[in-house]
Design an enzyme around this catalytic site. Structure first.
Site, PDB file in Angstrom:
ATOM      1  N   CYS A 129     -27.916  37.363 121.133  1.00 27.79           N
ATOM      2  CA  CYS A 129     -26.608  37.094 121.755  1.00 27.79           C
ATOM      3  C   CYS A 129     -26.664  37.050 123.281  1.00 27.79           C
ATOM      4  CB  CYS A 129     -25.604  38.147 121.294  1.00 27.79           C
ATOM      5  SG  CYS A 129     -26.250  39.822 121.293  1.00 27.79           S
ATOM      6  N   HIS A 253     -20.022  40.380 125.739  1.00 23.68           N
ATOM      7  CA  HIS A 253     -21.083  40.840 126.639  1.00 23.68           C
ATOM      8  C   HIS A 253     -20.834  40.301 128.058  1.00 23.68           C
ATOM      9  CE1 HIS A 253     -23.177  42.196 123.197  1.00 23.68           C
ATOM     10  NE2 HIS A 253     -24.160  41.327 123.128  1.00 23.68           N
TER      11      HIS A 253
END
Ligand code: A2P
Length: 359
Positions: A129, A253
């Site tokens: 990710c 994130h």
């Protein structure tokens, strides 16, 4: 028009449930969907396009008659089941790290290296990710000015560790608010000897430690970036350095990315902003006067990569800093996985080469 039987392996998980949603929204003509998980979830009822679908325990035979597998059930399950699926003629897009560094397996972010899917031999890997959102933002820079060096510090959300980790983070926050001692069984790494609370804390460990003192997450960011951007996991065309930190955010994130380019004459801060404004899959959010910059809370639910805080390093002309945020469960996982599958369909690549089929 060809229609496809699609299996989702790990359908009950944090990424799996989003794979279902992304598949519903995709351009893939789905004939039937099979939702697979462990024995624990067999019999559970989920929905696909408004229809009930009963979750089944994954077995090798689950992949008979399946055309496309979207997998996010952990590395061990991928290693066990994906070769079985390919043997039966299915093409698998794998969200785990099980096959990412296999030279025979393309590692793909469509905005960056879509053409790599043409070489697939049954399995295509979806990158980590934190790597995906960084390379989406770096690609337009590399195309114009070349990249010499990248230094990234990540601020990674708890959901990257899965559904049970989200529950642990929520529970710790509740314990703290109740004045109780926080307990931990999952963070930083479920299999590790020690566990620490993530709520009201920062954990500079994601995945296990390597011999050189870096974590495996940091190793992944270095070598996956090289494989995606340069076609070779050990390429020395660009230097990459990563520090990965888990933060008590549930979804999204953040990354502080420093980059130095090959040809500084090609860039100005305004040019970097223009490249981000026009970059595939990127939304520019950069207006300091009005306090506009990317935040995880706003990125949640979007498949875009958000970029802001773009500035030239005043001490190192030709180097820049930027702040990159994306929903780790979507572009960082489910959305990129389904996007790869859409490209396979678009280019008529949902077929396993004869030498691999039935192997
Ligand atoms: P289950 O719900 O039955 O445990 P997460 O990443 O959120 O932790 O989710 C992991 C997903 O992978 C879940 O759907 C989980 O199913 C599934 N899973 C875990 N281990 C296996 C396995 N050995 N075989 C099939 N599915 C698995």
């Amino acid at each position: 028009m060809r229609e496809y039987n699609v299996a989702i392996l790990g359908a009950t998980g944090a990424v799996g449930t989003r794979l279902i949603e992304q598949l519903e929204k995709s351009s893939i003509p789905v004939k039937a969907v099979k939702l697979l998980a462990s024995k624990r979830s067999a019999g559970k009822v989920l929905q696909f396009n408004g229809q009930d679908v009963v979750v089944e325990e994954a077995t090798p035979e689950s992949f008979d008659d399946v055309d496309i597998v979207l997998a996010s059930a952990g590395g061990a399950a991928s290693k066990k089941f994906l070769p079985e699926a390919v043997k039966r003629g299915a093409v698998a897009v794998d969200n785990t790290s099980a096959f990412r560094m296999d030279p025979e397996v393309p590692l793909v972010v469509p905005e960056v290296n879509e053409k790599a899917i043409y070489d697939h031999k049954g399995i295509i890997a979806n990158p980590n990710c934190s790597t995906i959102q960084m390379v989406v933002a770096l690609k337009p820079i590399e195309d114009v000015a070349g990249l010499k060096q990248v230094i990234v510090s990540t601020y990674q959300a708890g959901s990257g560790a899965g559904q049970t980790a989200i529950a642990e983070l929520d529970h710790q926050a509740q314990q703290h608010l109740n004045g109780e001692k926080m307990t931990a069984d999952i963070f930083p790494v479920k299999s590790a000897k020690k566990h620490y609370p993530l709520a009201y804390n920062l954990l500079p460990q994601i995945d296990v430690f390597e011999e050189d003192g870096s974590t495996h997450e940091e190793w992944k960011m270095v070598h996956e970036t090289k494989k995606i951007m340069e076609g070779d996991m050990n390429s020395d065309a660009v230097k990459v350095n990563a520090t990965c930190v888990r933060v008590p955010v549930v979804i999204g994130h953040g990354e502080s990315v420093f980059f130095e380019v090959e040809d500084s004459s090609k860039l100005t801060p305004a040019k970097v902003k223009e490249l981000m404004q026009n970059g595939a899959g990127i939304t520019l959010q950069d207006d300091p006067d009005n306090q506009i910059y990317p935040q995880p809370i706003n990125a949640e639910g979007s498949t875009q990569t958000f970029v802001g805080r773009i500035r030239e390093d005043q001490e190192n002309p030709g180097s820049y800093n930027m702040w990159v945020v994306s929903d780790n469960l979507l572009k960082g996982a489910a959305a990129n996985t389904v996007q790869i599958a859409e490209k396979l369909v678009e280019h008529d690549l949902v077929r396993v080469p004869a030498e691999y089929y039935g192997k």
